[in-house]
Design an enzyme around this catalytic site. Structure first.
Site: not given
Length: 243
Positions: A49, A51, A109, A196
């Site tokens: 999922r 964001d 990522y 993050r």
């Protein structure tokens, strides 16, 4: 049949992957498009999922369908009903038990930082602007300490109810090319906002606010307040899901 699809999307206009009641999501738009061309009620399962505001070059999803549209033509059919910021790049028939989320072994990522005195209008939706000088060597040193199997609780935002906060980071690189600093993460899984928060911590190291040597003590503390801030979502991109 069970269909696996590869997706690319610009997450700027969306509340994230997961369907929301009062905001547009990637999942909702995709299910509506596939449902329109197949005439079926479709449920799409994503590998994860992402964001709100997060992008993807290589998101993977799967769905069940009885459509008679040839598999090689399915991406074209779906894309004809999708907005221009979501594209299906590939589709294939997979085993009935394939699950995009549960079968994933690792994900890659990237987090992009635009490091210059002035922001870039062209990169503003796909990077985090940071005008102060960065010590990339120090960031690399801190990044190396995060590689391996650790309890990353200190790098997880509140609101998650995972059973374990232990994850295995296989690779974490800090790459500079001109004004762009790119962080590359590969792990067997990521906690809520983990990338993050690590990016924010490495940014603190790059500015001298934190010492690279503090990284291990932050991990051991399991205390979210010891790590850096959660950087903005637009710099984050899901590049690849490994099966």
């Amino acid at each position: 049949m069970n269909v696996k699809i590869l997706l690319e999307y610009d997450g700027t206009a969306y509340s994230g992957w997961q369907r929301q009641k009062n905001a547009p999501s990637i999942q909702e738009v995709l299910e509506r498009a596939i449902g329109f061309i197949t005439g079926e009620k479709i449920h799409v399962v994503g590998s994860g999922r992402t964001d709100a505001g997060v992008h993807a070059l290589g998101q993977v999803a799967n769905f069940k369908t009885n459509t008679r549209i040839p598999i090689e033509k399915l991406p074209y059919a779906i894309n004809s009903k999708l907005p221009k910021d979501i594209v299906v790049k590939h589709a294939q028939v997979v085993s009935e038990d394939f699950h995009a989320r549960f079968w994933a072994k690792a994900k890659i990522y990237t987090y992009t930082i635009y490091n210059d005195k002035f922001p870039s209008p062209l990169l503003r939706k796909y990077s985090y602007f940071f005008p102060k000088p960065l010590d990339v060597k120090a960031m690399e040193k801190a990044a190396q300490m995060l590689i391996g199997i650790h309890d990353f609780k200190a790098f997880m935002a509140s609101g998650s109810q995972v059973k374990s906060t232990v994850r295995h980071i296989h690779r974490l690189e800090v790459l500079r090319s001109g004004d762009v600093v790119k962080l590359v993460f590969e792990a067997n899984g990521f906690l809520y906002n983990m990338v993050r928060i690590i990016a924010g911590t490495l940014l603190d190291v790059g500015t001298g606010k934190k010492d690279a040597a503090e990284t291990l003590s932050i991990i051991k503390s399991k205390d979210r307040t010891q790590a850096g801030k959660t950087l903005a979502p637009q710099g984050l991109c899901l590049v690849k899901v490994i099966y």
